[in-house]
Design a protein around this motif. Structure first.
Motif, PDB file in Angstrom:
ATOM      1  N   ILE A  60       0.609  -1.017  -0.018  1.00 13.05           N
ATOM      2  CA  ILE A  60      -0.226   0.156   0.044  1.00 13.05           C
ATOM      3  C   ILE A  60       0.984   1.460  -0.258  1.00 13.05           C
ATOM      4  O   ILE A  60       2.256   1.529   0.709  1.00 13.05           O
ATOM      5  N   TYR A  61       0.866   2.256  -0.430  1.00 15.20           N
ATOM      6  CA  TYR A  61       1.518   3.372  -1.182  1.00 15.20           C
ATOM      7  C   TYR A  61       0.505   4.755  -1.368  1.00 15.20           C
ATOM      8  O   TYR A  61      -0.808   4.519  -1.755  1.00 15.20           O
ATOM      9  N   VAL A  62       0.245   5.801  -0.287  1.00 19.31           N
ATOM     10  CA  VAL A  62      -0.746   6.928  -0.711  1.00 19.31           C
ATOM     11  C   VAL A  62       1.180   7.705  -0.976  1.00 19.31           C
ATOM     12  O   VAL A  62       1.493   8.286  -0.218  1.00 19.31           O
ATOM     13  N   MET A  63       1.047   8.358  -1.997  1.00 17.87           N
ATOM     14  CA  MET A  63       1.809   9.624  -2.491  1.00 17.87           C
ATOM     15  C   MET A  63       2.852   8.931  -2.764  1.00 17.87           C
ATOM     16  O   MET A  63       4.497   9.340  -1.878  1.00 17.87           O
ATOM     17  N   ASN A  64       2.953   7.287  -3.044  1.00 17.24           N
ATOM     18  CA  ASN A  64       4.173   6.480  -2.480  1.00 17.24           C
ATOM     19  C   ASN A  64       5.108   6.223  -1.773  1.00 17.24           C
ATOM     20  O   ASN A  64       5.908   6.393  -2.655  1.00 17.24           O
ATOM     21  N   GLU A  65       4.361   6.633  -0.963  1.00 13.65           N
ATOM     22  CA  GLU A  65       4.875   6.672   0.676  1.00 13.65           C
ATOM     23  C   GLU A  65       4.052   5.969   1.217  1.00 13.65           C
ATOM     24  O   GLU A  65       3.003   4.825   1.437  1.00 13.65           O
ATOM     25  N   ASP A  66       4.574   4.642   2.111  1.00 12.84           N
ATOM     26  CA  ASP A  66       3.733   3.886   2.792  1.00 12.84           C
ATOM     27  C   ASP A  66       3.821   4.532   4.054  1.00 12.84           C
ATOM     28  O   ASP A  66       4.373   4.463   5.087  1.00 12.84           O
ATOM     29  N   PRO A  67       2.282   3.721   4.154  1.00 11.84           N
ATOM     30  CA  PRO A  67       1.940   5.084   5.507  1.00 11.84           C
ATOM     31  C   PRO A  67       1.914   4.453   6.648  1.00 11.84           C
ATOM     32  O   PRO A  67       1.891   5.303   8.204  1.00 11.84           O
ATOM     33  N   TRP A  68       2.014   3.263   7.043  1.00 12.59           N
ATOM     34  CA  TRP A  68       2.542   3.099   7.955  1.00 12.59           C
ATOM     35  C   TRP A  68       4.035   3.035   8.361  1.00 12.59           C
ATOM     36  O   TRP A  68       4.200   3.684   9.664  1.00 12.59           O
ATOM     37  N   GLU A  69       5.310   3.622   7.653  1.00 10.01           N
ATOM     38  CA  GLU A  69       6.767   3.760   8.108  1.00 10.01           C
ATOM     39  C   GLU A  69       6.317   5.442   7.926  1.00 10.01           C
ATOM     40  O   GLU A  69       7.396   5.918   8.525  1.00 10.01           O
ATOM     41  N   ASN A  70       5.517   6.348   7.343  1.00  8.50           N
ATOM     42  CA  ASN A  70       5.415   7.585   7.069  1.00  8.50           C
ATOM     43  C   ASN A  70       4.752   8.172   7.073  1.00  8.50           C
ATOM     44  O   ASN A  70       4.161   9.141   6.956  1.00  8.50           O
ATOM     45  N   ALA A  71       4.001   8.038   8.447  1.00  6.28           N
ATOM     46  CA  ALA A  71       2.052   8.090   8.685  1.00  6.28           C
ATOM     47  C   ALA A  71       2.782  10.472   9.421  1.00  6.28           C
ATOM     48  O   ALA A  71       1.767  11.028   8.324  1.00  6.28           O
ATOM     49  N   VAL A  72       3.217  10.182   9.985  1.00  9.15           N
ATOM     50  CA  VAL A  72       3.488  11.892  10.111  1.00  9.15           C
ATOM     51  C   VAL A  72       3.629  12.567   9.220  1.00  9.15           C
ATOM     52  O   VAL A  72       3.148  13.669   8.661  1.00  9.15           O
ATOM     53  N   ASN A  73       4.642  12.379   8.023  1.00  9.94           N
ATOM     54  CA  ASN A  73       5.168  12.967   6.869  1.00  9.94           C
ATOM     55  C   ASN A  73       4.055  13.318   6.158  1.00  9.94           C
ATOM     56  O   ASN A  73       3.139  14.290   5.652  1.00  9.94           O
ATOM     57  N   LEU A  74       3.077  11.915   5.851  1.00 12.23           N
ATOM     58  CA  LEU A  74       1.943  12.204   5.059  1.00 12.23           C
ATOM     59  C   LEU A  74       0.587  13.143   5.569  1.00 12.23           C
ATOM     60  O   LEU A  74       0.141  12.981   4.557  1.00 12.23           O
ATOM     61  N   HIS A  75       0.916  13.027   6.867  1.00 14.11           N
ATOM     62  CA  HIS A  75      -0.449  13.632   8.163  1.00 14.11           C
ATOM     63  C   HIS A  75      -0.789  15.387   7.269  1.00 14.11           C
ATOM     64  O   HIS A  75      -1.597  15.734   7.516  1.00 14.11           O
ATOM     65  N   THR A  76       0.440  15.536   6.948  1.00 10.48           N
ATOM     66  CA  THR A  76       0.726  17.127   6.443  1.00 10.48           C
ATOM     67  C   THR A  76       0.431  17.028   4.632  1.00 10.48           C
ATOM     68  O   THR A  76       0.217  18.145   4.646  1.00 10.48           O
ATOM     69  N   LYS A  77      -0.358  16.483   4.504  1.00 14.49           N
ATOM     70  CA  LYS A  77      -0.128  16.074   3.019  1.00 14.49           C
ATOM     71  C   LYS A  77      -1.760  15.533   2.843  1.00 14.49           C
ATOM     72  O   LYS A  77      -2.389  16.251   1.524  1.00 14.49           O
TER      73      LYS A  77
END
Length: 294
Positions: A60-77
């Motif tokens: 699973i990738y959200v904006m090319n990132e793994d949401p479990w590994e990079n949740a903090v960064n993704l939540h700013t976007k």
């Protein structure tokens, strides 16, 4: 480019498998409907997208990132609105909107004011006094006030009156005009029809169909109820008429959009004492098309 890319996603809760190999792609700039009956796996999928749950297997990738590994960064976007919003009871609606905006990295103050007016929210009242609909408004105003790349809405209009649902749809339309991406989970078929470029249907933990609503003609049937003391003959012979139920002087059936005029013409030849037409509920559609056979 796919903003969301899910391949063979599974999620187990003990011996129960909630997701059974979900495949989903959401393209950049589209409004994508994510629909299915209760318990189908919609909210579980969205929570994995948010990094709140860990997948059992798959990718699973959200904006090319793994949401479990990079949740903090993704939540700013991204911005997220659930179907049942819990708020801090001693804070006012306005304080909560500002707080959520700061957590996100800032919000557009002019847009916030416009949204408060549009959604007719009193931001000076404590959230403990709010109805369910007003709690939803707080979350929606906070989400729409933020400049996000991706908006995740999980039954966002739950508790809103029909006028506020229209306001919600208008603001989703504005997001689409700006090229933003929206994943919308909804039980309201008219909402999905008016907003979504494509729709993915999930049933029993699997995606069973993806496409535009024009490609899913069975999702645009209208349910008709007719009361008449006359014999309604020839109904079953009209192509596009389905699921006829006849009980005494009452008829209930569903019709495809392109045969509405034909059916009305047939009804005009008899004495109709009562007539209603309504869109089918998603639950009825899923029971008819995607019910798991035991």
């Amino acid at each position: 480019m796919d903003i969301i890319e899910i391949n063979n996603l599974t999620k187990n809760f003990g011996n129960f498998q909630a997701l059974k190999g979900v495949n989903l792609a959401v393209k950049e700039g589209e409004v994508h409907g994510f629909i299915g009956p209760n318990g189908a796996g919609k909210s579980t999928t969205i929570r994995i997208l948010l990094g709140l749950l860990r997948k059992s297997s798959g990718s699973i990738y959200v904006m090319n990132e793994d949401p479990w590994e990079n949740a903090v960064n993704l939540h700013t976007k991204l911005a997220y609105v659930p179907g049942d919003v819990s708020l801090w009871p001693d804070l006012t609606g306005g304080e909560i909107i500002d707080f959520l905006g700061r957590l996100h990295g800032g919000l557009d103050l002019n847009k916030k004011k416009e949204l408060i007016d549009s959604f007719q929210l009193d931001p000076t009242k404590k959230s403990s006094t709010y109805s369910k609909g007003n709690r939803q408004k707080v979350a929606l105003i906070a989400a729409f006030s933020c400049n996000s790349e991706l908006y995740l809405f999980d039954e966002p209009t739950s508790g809103l009156d029909p006028l506020m649902e229209v306001i919600f749809q208008e603001y989703v339309g504005k997001l689409k005009e700006k090229g933003k991406t929206v994943l919308l989970s909804s039980h309201i078929l008219s909402e999905v029809e008016s907003l979504c470029d494509r729709v993915s249907i999930i049933s029993n933990g699997k995606i069973v169909e993806t496409g535009s609503l024009n490609q899913m003609k069975h999702l645009t049937r209208t349910i008709v109820n007719v009361t008449t003391n006359d014999a309604l003959e020839g109904l079953s012979k009209i192509p596009g008429v389905h699921d006829i139920v006849h009980n005494k002087n009452q008829y209930r059936f569903s019709i495809d959009t392109d045969v509405i005029n034909t059916v009305i013409s047939a009804l005009s030849r008899i004495n109709v004492t009562s007539f209603t037409a309504e869109p089918p509920s998603l639950e009825e559609l899923f029971m008819r098309h995607y019910e798991v056979k035991e």
